[in-house]
Motif scaffolding. Sequence first.
Motif, PDB file in Angstrom:
ATOM      1  N   ALA A  32       0.822  -1.214   0.000  1.00 36.39           N
ATOM      2  CA  ALA A  32       0.000   0.000   0.000  1.00 36.39           C
ATOM      3  C   ALA A  32       0.853   1.260   0.000  1.00 36.39           C
ATOM      4  CB  ALA A  32      -0.927  -0.010   1.217  1.00 36.39           C
ATOM      5  N   PHE A  33       2.083   1.176   0.475  1.00 33.33           N
ATOM      6  CA  PHE A  33       2.937   2.359   0.557  1.00 33.33           C
ATOM      7  C   PHE A  33       3.730   2.600  -0.730  1.00 33.33           C
ATOM      8  CE2 PHE A  33       2.087   1.590   4.997  1.00 33.33           C
ATOM      9  CZ  PHE A  33       1.979   2.864   5.516  1.00 33.33           C
ATOM     10  N   LEU A  34       3.608   1.731  -1.717  1.00 30.32           N
ATOM     11  CA  LEU A  34       4.298   1.974  -2.981  1.00 30.32           C
ATOM     12  C   LEU A  34       3.758   3.217  -3.682  1.00 30.32           C
ATOM     13  CD1 LEU A  34       4.670  -1.616  -4.493  1.00 30.32           C
ATOM     14  CD2 LEU A  34       6.430  -0.192  -3.424  1.00 30.32           C
ATOM     15  N   GLU A  35       2.531   3.605  -3.386  1.00 34.25           N
ATOM     16  CA  GLU A  35       1.936   4.787  -3.996  1.00 34.25           C
ATOM     17  C   GLU A  35       1.893   5.963  -3.028  1.00 34.25           C
ATOM     18  OE1 GLU A  35      -1.708   4.005  -6.049  1.00 34.25           O
ATOM     19  OE2 GLU A  35      -1.172   1.924  -6.442  1.00 34.25           O
ATOM     20  N   ASP A  36       2.632   5.873  -1.938  1.00 35.74           N
ATOM     21  CA  ASP A  36       2.650   6.964  -0.974  1.00 35.74           C
ATOM     22  C   ASP A  36       3.370   8.177  -1.571  1.00 35.74           C
ATOM     23  OD1 ASP A  36       2.188   7.123   2.274  1.00 35.74           O
ATOM     24  OD2 ASP A  36       3.742   8.494   1.568  1.00 35.74           O
ATOM     25  N   PRO A  37       2.852   9.382  -1.337  1.00 34.80           N
ATOM     26  CA  PRO A  37       3.527  10.575  -1.893  1.00 34.80           C
ATOM     27  C   PRO A  37       4.872  10.873  -1.253  1.00 34.80           C
ATOM     28  CG  PRO A  37       1.673  11.208  -0.487  1.00 34.80           C
ATOM     29  CD  PRO A  37       1.585   9.727  -0.671  1.00 34.80           C
ATOM     30  N   ASP A  38       5.126  10.334  -0.061  1.00 34.79           N
ATOM     31  CA  ASP A  38       6.407  10.562   0.608  1.00 34.79           C
ATOM     32  C   ASP A  38       7.462   9.636  -0.001  1.00 34.79           C
ATOM     33  OD1 ASP A  38       8.611  10.560   2.387  1.00 34.79           O
ATOM     34  OD2 ASP A  38       7.319  11.224   4.015  1.00 34.79           O
ATOM     35  N   PRO A  39       8.506  10.187  -0.630  1.00 35.10           N
ATOM     36  CA  PRO A  39       9.506   9.318  -1.274  1.00 35.10           C
ATOM     37  C   PRO A  39      10.249   8.420  -0.293  1.00 35.10           C
ATOM     38  CG  PRO A  39      10.256  11.600  -1.245  1.00 35.10           C
ATOM     39  CD  PRO A  39       8.828  11.616  -0.811  1.00 35.10           C
ATOM     40  N   GLU A  40      10.448   8.873   0.956  1.00 32.86           N
ATOM     41  CA  GLU A  40      11.144   8.046   1.941  1.00 32.86           C
ATOM     42  C   GLU A  40      10.317   6.817   2.301  1.00 32.86           C
ATOM     43  OE1 GLU A  40      14.079   8.229   3.184  1.00 32.86           O
ATOM     44  OE2 GLU A  40      14.754  10.155   2.407  1.00 32.86           O
ATOM     45  N   LEU A  41       9.008   7.001   2.477  1.00 36.49           N
ATOM     46  CA  LEU A  41       8.147   5.862   2.780  1.00 36.49           C
ATOM     47  C   LEU A  41       8.033   4.928   1.584  1.00 36.49           C
ATOM     48  CD1 LEU A  41       5.246   7.491   4.846  1.00 36.49           C
ATOM     49  CD2 LEU A  41       7.204   6.193   5.670  1.00 36.49           C
ATOM     50  N   LYS A  42       7.974   5.491   0.383  1.00 34.01           N
ATOM     51  CA  LYS A  42       7.917   4.651  -0.814  1.00 34.01           C
ATOM     52  C   LYS A  42       9.182   3.803  -0.934  1.00 34.01           C
ATOM     53  CE  LYS A  42       6.217   6.541  -4.472  1.00 34.01           C
ATOM     54  NZ  LYS A  42       6.031   7.357  -5.705  1.00 34.01           N
ATOM     55  N   ALA A  43      10.348   4.418  -0.687  1.00 34.16           N
ATOM     56  CA  ALA A  43      11.605   3.670  -0.748  1.00 34.16           C
ATOM     57  C   ALA A  43      11.668   2.606   0.342  1.00 34.16           C
ATOM     58  CB  ALA A  43      12.780   4.629  -0.617  1.00 34.16           C
ATOM     59  N   ALA A  44      11.175   2.923   1.545  1.00 37.46           N
ATOM     60  CA  ALA A  44      11.167   1.933   2.624  1.00 37.46           C
ATOM     61  C   ALA A  44      10.282   0.749   2.273  1.00 37.46           C
ATOM     62  CB  ALA A  44      10.702   2.585   3.921  1.00 37.46           C
ATOM     63  N   ALA A  45       9.146   1.014   1.636  1.00 43.26           N
ATOM     64  CA  ALA A  45       8.262  -0.078   1.217  1.00 43.26           C
ATOM     65  C   ALA A  45       8.945  -0.951   0.168  1.00 43.26           C
ATOM     66  CB  ALA A  45       6.957   0.496   0.666  1.00 43.26           C
ATOM     67  N   MET A  46       9.669  -0.333  -0.762  1.00 41.55           N
ATOM     68  CA  MET A  46      10.392  -1.114  -1.773  1.00 41.55           C
ATOM     69  C   MET A  46      11.463  -1.989  -1.127  1.00 41.55           C
ATOM     70  SD  MET A  46      10.911   1.605  -4.878  1.00 41.55           S
ATOM     71  CE  MET A  46       9.530   2.397  -5.693  1.00 41.55           C
ATOM     72  N   ARG A  47      12.195  -1.433  -0.167  1.00 37.94           N
ATOM     73  CA  ARG A  47      13.216  -2.235   0.511  1.00 37.94           C
ATOM     74  C   ARG A  47      12.584  -3.405   1.267  1.00 37.94           C
ATOM     75  NH1 ARG A  47      15.429   2.937   1.524  1.00 37.94           N
ATOM     76  NH2 ARG A  47      14.417   3.016   3.562  1.00 37.94           N
ATOM     77  N   ALA A  48      11.462  -3.147   1.914  1.00 37.54           N
ATOM     78  CA  ALA A  48      10.785  -4.215   2.661  1.00 37.54           C
ATOM     79  C   ALA A  48      10.351  -5.339   1.726  1.00 37.54           C
ATOM     80  CB  ALA A  48       9.589  -3.648   3.415  1.00 37.54           C
ATOM     81  N   LEU A  49       9.734  -4.994   0.596  1.00 38.83           N
ATOM     82  CA  LEU A  49       9.272  -6.018  -0.342  1.00 38.83           C
ATOM     83  C   LEU A  49      10.443  -6.781  -0.951  1.00 38.83           C
ATOM     84  CD1 LEU A  49       6.471  -3.941  -2.077  1.00 38.83           C
ATOM     85  CD2 LEU A  49       6.145  -5.910  -0.569  1.00 38.83           C
ATOM     86  N   LEU A  50      11.536  -6.083  -1.194  1.00 40.72           N
ATOM     87  CA  LEU A  50      12.713  -6.763  -1.748  1.00 40.72           C
ATOM     88  C   LEU A  50      13.281  -7.761  -0.739  1.00 40.72           C
ATOM     89  CD1 LEU A  50      14.686  -6.878  -4.163  1.00 40.72           C
ATOM     90  CD2 LEU A  50      16.056  -5.138  -3.001  1.00 40.72           C
TER      91      LEU A  50
END
Length: 379
Positions: A266-284
């Motif tokens: 759900a955070f992949l579409e977050d407007p905050d780039p830091e949260l979006k990057a954290a979500a990508m790292r978590a999924l990876l």
Amino acid sequence: MWRRGERLYALLVFLVVVLEAVALGGLGVALSGRLWGLWGYGTARRALFQAFLLTGVSLFFLSAYILLYHAYTEAKELRDRKAYEDWLSRFTQALFGEGALPPPPWPRVALEALLHLREMLQGDLAERVEAWLRQARPSWGRMLRSRFASRPARLDALDALAQARLPETLDLILPYLDHPDPVLRLAAARAGARVAQGEGLLALGRAYLRAHLPRGALLEALLLLEDRAEPVLALLLEEGGREERWAALEALGRLKLRNLASSALAFLEDPDPELKAAAMRALLRLGHAPKGHEEVLLAALKDEREFLRVHAARLLALLQNDLARRALWHALSDPSFYVRRAAAEGLMRLDPALLAQAAHKHPDPYGRAMAQQLLQEAA
């Protein structure tokens, strides 16, 4: 932060400074009076002698205190180490039925030995150590409730409760997550993560929401929860602010909590780039393919922020489809070295034959060089 013995040392230094100020002030007045002819040489000599005397006395007491303090602490450490080893041996023998323990109360070094065993042991032996800790009724709870306890004493009590890991002590720890002292709040966050179990986990999560800890400190506490972290992370992701959600996403990936992968999506579409990057790292870290979010990843692959392009390139490789192959092929032309590296690594996992083709036929010379470098490293 004060350590034991430093308050007396600070008082002694303060008195030395005051005496020196008095001595120098008196000497300055006497010399000024002599310069203007107000007093004779005798007055100036007496003032000079008194200044030297006060300086000598001050240095003597200060040096004597330092030497005596070091001698005392060294002797005390030797005694405490010997007593600690004796108690550790007694508790170990009692655990294996080779001896009996004297009834409590036990001295502080005995409690330190018990805490050491509590950290090392698991299963039935750990439960016996827990029972001994409850039987000892240590003063850590009273120390935390006291209004007059010093900061070092409170920190020692919080650290001891963290090592003891007695679930019933969580109520003593949670109030310190609202404490104005940030050092005590951090110690309470760590202790709570070690202690909380069952229903106490949600109470701890709500306390973390109120504590407003820095995200690095909160992440450290969340990692201490280990396999108990899921309800706390779910609460932080749902109700937390930017810092709490960032820490929860980081902990989610590092602890490999696959049940919360949908929350990270759900955070992949977050407007905050830091949260979006954290979500990508978590999924990876989870190895969870973000299917259905391809457009978001392709948009991130073209973002002006380099760190988002890097994470998107790494995550695309999990899709295992032609769209990911094409996107990573184009990412080899990215102006950033790190993005090209991430794209080449993704192609290595996804389609090594396509990476070999890129090493010879990619239109971008830097992309070809990166593909060749990855192939050489793999060889």
